[in-house]
Design a protein around this motif. Structure first.
Motif, PDB file in Angstrom:
ATOM      1  N   ASP A  24      11.434   3.115  -4.741  1.00 20.73           N
ATOM      2  CA  ASP A  24      12.760   2.521  -4.763  1.00 20.73           C
ATOM      3  C   ASP A  24      13.851   3.439  -4.268  1.00 20.73           C
ATOM      4  N   GLU A  25      13.611   4.678  -4.519  1.00 20.59           N
ATOM      5  CA  GLU A  25      14.709   5.637  -3.698  1.00 20.59           C
ATOM      6  C   GLU A  25      14.507   5.440  -2.274  1.00 20.59           C
ATOM      7  N   ALA A  26      13.150   5.367  -1.575  1.00 18.82           N
ATOM      8  CA  ALA A  26      13.102   5.262  -0.267  1.00 18.82           C
ATOM      9  C   ALA A  26      13.793   4.116   0.162  1.00 18.82           C
ATOM     10  N   ALA A  27      13.523   2.907  -0.484  1.00 19.27           N
ATOM     11  CA  ALA A  27      13.864   1.699  -0.105  1.00 19.27           C
ATOM     12  C   ALA A  27      15.364   1.494  -0.230  1.00 19.27           C
ATOM     13  N   GLU A  74      13.832  14.276  -9.466  1.00 19.56           N
ATOM     14  CA  GLU A  74      12.262  14.705  -9.211  1.00 19.56           C
ATOM     15  C   GLU A  74      11.208  13.490  -9.244  1.00 19.56           C
ATOM     16  N   TRP A  75      11.770  12.740 -10.138  1.00 20.86           N
ATOM     17  CA  TRP A  75      10.964  11.294 -10.143  1.00 20.86           C
ATOM     18  C   TRP A  75      11.167  10.495  -8.924  1.00 20.86           C
ATOM     19  N   LYS A  76      12.352  10.705  -8.457  1.00 22.84           N
ATOM     20  CA  LYS A  76      12.505   9.977  -7.056  1.00 22.84           C
ATOM     21  C   LYS A  76      11.917  10.567  -5.669  1.00 22.84           C
ATOM     22  N   TYR A  77      11.757  11.725  -5.670  1.00 20.31           N
ATOM     23  CA  TYR A  77      11.538  12.660  -4.312  1.00 20.31           C
ATOM     24  C   TYR A  77      10.030  13.042  -4.414  1.00 20.31           C
ATOM     25  N   VAL A  78       9.346  13.033  -5.720  1.00 20.77           N
ATOM     26  CA  VAL A  78       8.099  13.549  -5.485  1.00 20.77           C
ATOM     27  C   VAL A  78       7.170  12.192  -5.662  1.00 20.77           C
ATOM     28  N   ALA A  79       6.133  12.055  -4.714  1.00 22.55           N
ATOM     29  CA  ALA A  79       5.374  10.974  -4.521  1.00 22.55           C
ATOM     30  C   ALA A  79       4.338  11.057  -5.886  1.00 22.55           C
ATOM     31  N   LYS A  80       4.171   9.969  -6.553  1.00 23.44           N
ATOM     32  CA  LYS A  80       3.220  10.002  -7.729  1.00 23.44           C
ATOM     33  C   LYS A  80       2.473   8.751  -7.675  1.00 23.44           C
ATOM     34  N   GLY A  81       1.919   8.402  -6.600  1.00 28.26           N
ATOM     35  CA  GLY A  81       1.065   7.248  -6.525  1.00 28.26           C
ATOM     36  C   GLY A  81      -0.505   7.647  -6.271  1.00 28.26           C
ATOM     37  N   VAL A 129       0.803  -1.116  -0.183  1.00 26.74           N
ATOM     38  CA  VAL A 129      -0.012   0.127   0.058  1.00 26.74           C
ATOM     39  C   VAL A 129       0.584   1.112  -0.014  1.00 26.74           C
ATOM     40  N   VAL A 130       1.962   1.176   0.606  1.00 24.88           N
ATOM     41  CA  VAL A 130       2.933   2.426   0.851  1.00 24.88           C
ATOM     42  C   VAL A 130       3.437   2.506  -0.492  1.00 24.88           C
ATOM     43  N   ALA A 131       3.834   1.383  -1.137  1.00 26.05           N
ATOM     44  CA  ALA A 131       4.382   1.335  -2.798  1.00 26.05           C
ATOM     45  C   ALA A 131       3.419   1.977  -3.575  1.00 26.05           C
ATOM     46  N   ARG A 132       2.229   1.672  -3.445  1.00 30.32           N
ATOM     47  CA  ARG A 132       1.052   2.167  -4.137  1.00 30.32           C
ATOM     48  C   ARG A 132       0.760   3.638  -4.103  1.00 30.32           C
ATOM     49  N   LEU A 133       0.978   4.301  -2.885  1.00 32.02           N
ATOM     50  CA  LEU A 133       0.643   5.455  -2.549  1.00 32.02           C
ATOM     51  C   LEU A 133       1.687   6.243  -3.041  1.00 32.02           C
ATOM     52  N   VAL A 134       2.808   5.932  -2.945  1.00 31.83           N
ATOM     53  CA  VAL A 134       3.820   6.898  -3.432  1.00 31.83           C
ATOM     54  C   VAL A 134       4.538   6.851  -4.625  1.00 31.83           C
ATOM     55  N   GLY A 135       4.071   5.565  -5.518  1.00 33.59           N
ATOM     56  CA  GLY A 135       4.648   5.305  -6.757  1.00 33.59           C
ATOM     57  C   GLY A 135       5.923   4.832  -6.613  1.00 33.59           C
ATOM     58  N   GLU A 136       6.456   4.247  -7.823  1.00 32.27           N
ATOM     59  CA  GLU A 136       7.540   3.567  -7.888  1.00 32.27           C
ATOM     60  C   GLU A 136       8.758   4.316  -7.810  1.00 32.27           C
ATOM     61  N   SER A 190       5.243  15.626   3.638  1.00 34.28           N
ATOM     62  CA  SER A 190       3.818  16.186   3.159  1.00 34.28           C
ATOM     63  C   SER A 190       2.835  14.823   3.555  1.00 34.28           C
ATOM     64  N   MET A 191       3.187  13.748   3.753  1.00 35.75           N
ATOM     65  CA  MET A 191       2.253  12.801   3.935  1.00 35.75           C
ATOM     66  C   MET A 191       2.378  12.108   5.447  1.00 35.75           C
ATOM     67  N   PRO A 192       2.167  12.664   6.469  1.00 38.54           N
ATOM     68  CA  PRO A 192       2.185  12.496   7.811  1.00 38.54           C
ATOM     69  C   PRO A 192       1.693  11.362   8.211  1.00 38.54           C
ATOM     70  N   TRP A 193       0.829  10.786   7.338  1.00 40.28           N
ATOM     71  CA  TRP A 193       0.130   9.478   7.711  1.00 40.28           C
ATOM     72  C   TRP A 193       0.602   8.413   6.959  1.00 40.28           C
ATOM     73  N   LEU A 194       1.697   8.587   6.369  1.00 35.83           N
ATOM     74  CA  LEU A 194       2.388   7.553   5.493  1.00 35.83           C
ATOM     75  C   LEU A 194       2.940   6.298   6.571  1.00 35.83           C
ATOM     76  N   ALA A 195       3.937   6.939   7.550  1.00 31.31           N
ATOM     77  CA  ALA A 195       4.274   6.008   8.544  1.00 31.31           C
ATOM     78  C   ALA A 195       3.385   4.838   9.226  1.00 31.31           C
ATOM     79  N   ASP A 196       2.151   5.606   9.373  1.00 27.25           N
ATOM     80  CA  ASP A 196       1.222   4.797   9.999  1.00 27.25           C
ATOM     81  C   ASP A 196       0.651   3.626   9.089  1.00 27.25           C
ATOM     82  N   VAL A 197       0.734   4.135   7.952  1.00 28.74           N
ATOM     83  CA  VAL A 197       0.244   3.014   6.763  1.00 28.74           C
ATOM     84  C   VAL A 197       1.153   2.098   6.875  1.00 28.74           C
ATOM     85  N   ALA A 198       2.536   2.492   7.021  1.00 31.27           N
ATOM     86  CA  ALA A 198       3.328   1.309   6.987  1.00 31.27           C
ATOM     87  C   ALA A 198       3.659   0.541   8.202  1.00 31.27           C
TER      88      ALA A 198
END
Lengths: 259, 87, 285
Positions: free
Chosen positions: A73-76, B65-72, A62-69, A109-117
């Protein structure tokens, strides 16, 4: 042995190359064309990142879907730098990923993200927890009234409680397969109970005092302590639901928690 | 205190009934409770990834930009989420 | 300890497949004839839960092979005792027909890299790996198989050919060899060497299992992706290998872009046909 370094130092050089991209030192020990070897080290480097990101994506879909690929990957990758896996079992790699996300500046900007995780990790752990049979309810029925307030319970190993200031369950549900990510509600401070029943993950939204009650039981407090001091309320329904789901696994009386 | 003891007694009686009737438990009837199912359990195949388990051949030179802006699907939340007061 | 499952060895004249979660249900209901099922051991290190329950359920119908990818047999770090303990617990629970690991290392300095990384093949490393294989076998109370890996780079300090290295490891420790024909072929193509020379250097008596898989051609070499059908060249090498060894339990590995069960079973049938023509098992002279 003259030119070849001992195994430990050679592996340390290799690790530097495939983790940090510093490949000059190890290239001196590789056979064949150095340019080819350099590119092949890149294969390993990318595979290591992809393996770790893949394991996190499996635990945190769900976190992956929320933030996009790209973001994920960069966060990982950065999480892997901050908390490199100490063991082979990547099913355990994501344990501190929720904490990492709560301090990740690009997720501010997504303060709820960690709780979803946290909710996803709870589900992940729940599915891998030990199996355990429910307690002997006939024996429980024989406890006399005077001893009942002092009863303590051991809850099922798969039980997890996630308490959030955000509507995490609504976000989580909205990002299950077949949903487009739009939550049914945008308010709520969700207390979510997750557990395994008949091999499947289940979850329920609890009222705050129900959550506090389950939390207290999980800490090994007595039934009377867990019920709280305030105005009487219907904790029996919650206790019955725990029992009905097979989540009460042992009981004891008096000072000590059940073994 | 007496009423609390009574509550505890009836809570236990209910729990014992529910526990004995484990199979017919009421949990599944609650609309708030859902079964996530086997899909999640099925994702452990990459738990011990090796080079057999991931995109070895992929290259990733994505711009920052692709890595740091959430786009999901977070865009579906629209920034409207607010934590309730007092929690 | 009493056995919980039927004691069955894999049928060496038939192939098995890798057990992956999308196929749990289909395998349990259709039960296609397969020599055995193989899992990555670490994926079943959980204390309980549905994946283990599925594995136990399928174990009642098939012999199971536990294929480890994380023991890091060749690392200069100490063996991970907790990892080994979990493997031993899983082996007690599942009663596998085969247990295998890789001739590789995966971590150093307490950091795990989650990859099968290549080793320099020297006397020093042979002694090191031999000592660790012996410890693992002692701990598990059984023989293990050790697999040749895809090595995208090789070390200039290597002094022993891979085939000799594995055969000598088997001679010293009593372990077997898991011969990955796909890895042998990829290494030969990537490094311009002769796969047949490697395969022929392996002592036939010590080969306990064969792996077949598909890969992917990239500008940096052929990659062992386990995400496609077996290459024609690998089928050919496999046929030569079983003509030399006789039938050996053979596995179709397919781990990414996992196809429908039918596709996997069809690959296994293709291997069956080759195994059927291999005659009797040949032992070393």
């Amino acid at each position: 042995m003259s030119a070849a370094p001992a195994l430990a130092s050679l592996q340390a050089l290799f690790a530097r190359a495939v983790v940090a991209g510093e490949d000059e030192a190890v290239l001196a020990h590789l056979a064949g064309d150095p340019e080819t070897a350099r590119r092949r080290l890149g294969l390993y480097r990318r595979a290591i990142l992809a393996n770790q990101a893949g394991a996190l994506r499996a635990a945190f879909p769900v976190v992956a879907r929320l933030v996009g690929e790209g973001f994920f990957d960069e966060a990982a990758r950065r999480y892997g730098e901050a908390s490199p896996p100490a063991r082979a079992d990547l099913n355990r790699h994501g344990e501190s990923f929720p904490a990492f996300l709560s301090g990740y500046p690009h997720a501010a900007s997504m303060p709820w993200l960690a709780d979803v995780a946290r909710l996803e990790w709870a589900a992940h752990e729940s599915l891998m927890a030990a199996d355990e049979a429910p307690l002997d309810f006939d024996a429980l029925a024989r406890v006399e009234a005077a001893g009942q307030p002092c009863l303590r319970f051991r809850l099922h190993p798969s039980l997890r409680l996630v308490r959030s200031a955000w509507p995490v369950l609504a976000i989580w549900e909205a990002n299950q397969p077949g949903r487009d990510g739009t939550p049914d509600r945008e308010e709520g401070a969700d207390d979510v109970l997750a557990w395994r029943e008949a091999g499947r993950l289940r979850y329920a939204l609890l009222a705050p005092r129900e959550a506090a009650f389950v939390e207290a039981l999980a800490r090994g407090e007595t039934l009377a302590e867990a019920a709280g001091e305030g105005e009487p309320w219907d904790f029996g329904t919650m206790l019955g639901r725990l029992a009905g789901a097979g989540l009460l696994c042992a009981f004891s009386r008096g000072a000590a928690a059940p073994p | 205190m007496n009423s609390k003891r009574l509550l505890i007694g009836s809570a236990l009686a209910g729990a014992i009934a529910a526990g004995l009737g484990f199979a017919q438990a009421a949990l599944a009837d609650d609309a708030k409770e859902k079964c996530y199912g086997i899909a999640k359990a099925g994702q452990n195949d990459c738990g011990t990834a090796t080079h057999s388990c991931a995109g070895l051949a992929k290259k990733d030179n994505a711009p920052d930009e692709w890595k740091y802006v959430a786009k999901g699907t977070c865009t579906k939340l629209g920034g409207k989420l607010k934590p309730p007061a007092g929690k | 300890m009493t056995a919980r499952f039927p004691e069955r060895a894999p049928d060496p004249a038939k192939a098995g497949i890798g057990l992956r979660t999308p196929h749990f249900e289909a395998l349990a209901t259709t039960r296609p004839p397969l020599s055995f099922l193989e899992v990555h051991s670490e994926n079943y290190f959980a204390d309980g839960g549905p994946s283990l329950a599925w594995l136990e359920r399928l174990r009642a119908d098939y012999p199971v092979s536990l294929h480890g990818v994380g023991l890091s047999l060749g690392s200069a770090d100490p063996l991970d005792d907790e990892h080994l303990a979990r493997l031993a617990r899983l082996a007690r629970r599942i009663e596998p027909a085969l247990v295998s690991e890789h001739l590789c290392w995966s971590g150093i300095g307490g950091r795990h890299l989650n990859e099968l990384l290549p080793l320099p093949l020297t006397e020093e490393v042979l002694a090191h790996v031999g000592e660790r294989v012996a410890r693992v076998q002692d701990r598990l109370g059984r023989r293990i198989l050790v697999e040749n890996v895809t090595a995208y780079v090789r070390f200039s300090g290597s002094t022993i050919a891979e085939g000799e290295f594995l055969s000598e490891l088997a001679r010293r420790t009593g372990c077997g060899v898991l011969l990955d024909v796909n890895n042998a072929w990829i290494n030969a193509v990537n490094h311009g060497t002769d796969a047949r020379a490697f395969l022929e250097a392996i002592d036939p008596a010590c080969v306990g299992e064969i792996h077949l898989a598909g890969g992917e051609a990239t500008p940096d070499g052929i990659v062992d992706s386990h995400g496609a059908a077996v290459f024609p060249e690998v089928w050919e090498l496999f046929a030569r290998t079983v003509a030399r060894l006789g039938p050996v339990p053979t596995l179709i590995e397919w781990d990414t872009d996992i196809p429908a069960l039918d596709v996997l079973v069809a690959e296994a049938r293709r291997a069956d046909a080759i195994l059927a023509g291999a005659g009797a098992r040949r032992e070393a002279a």
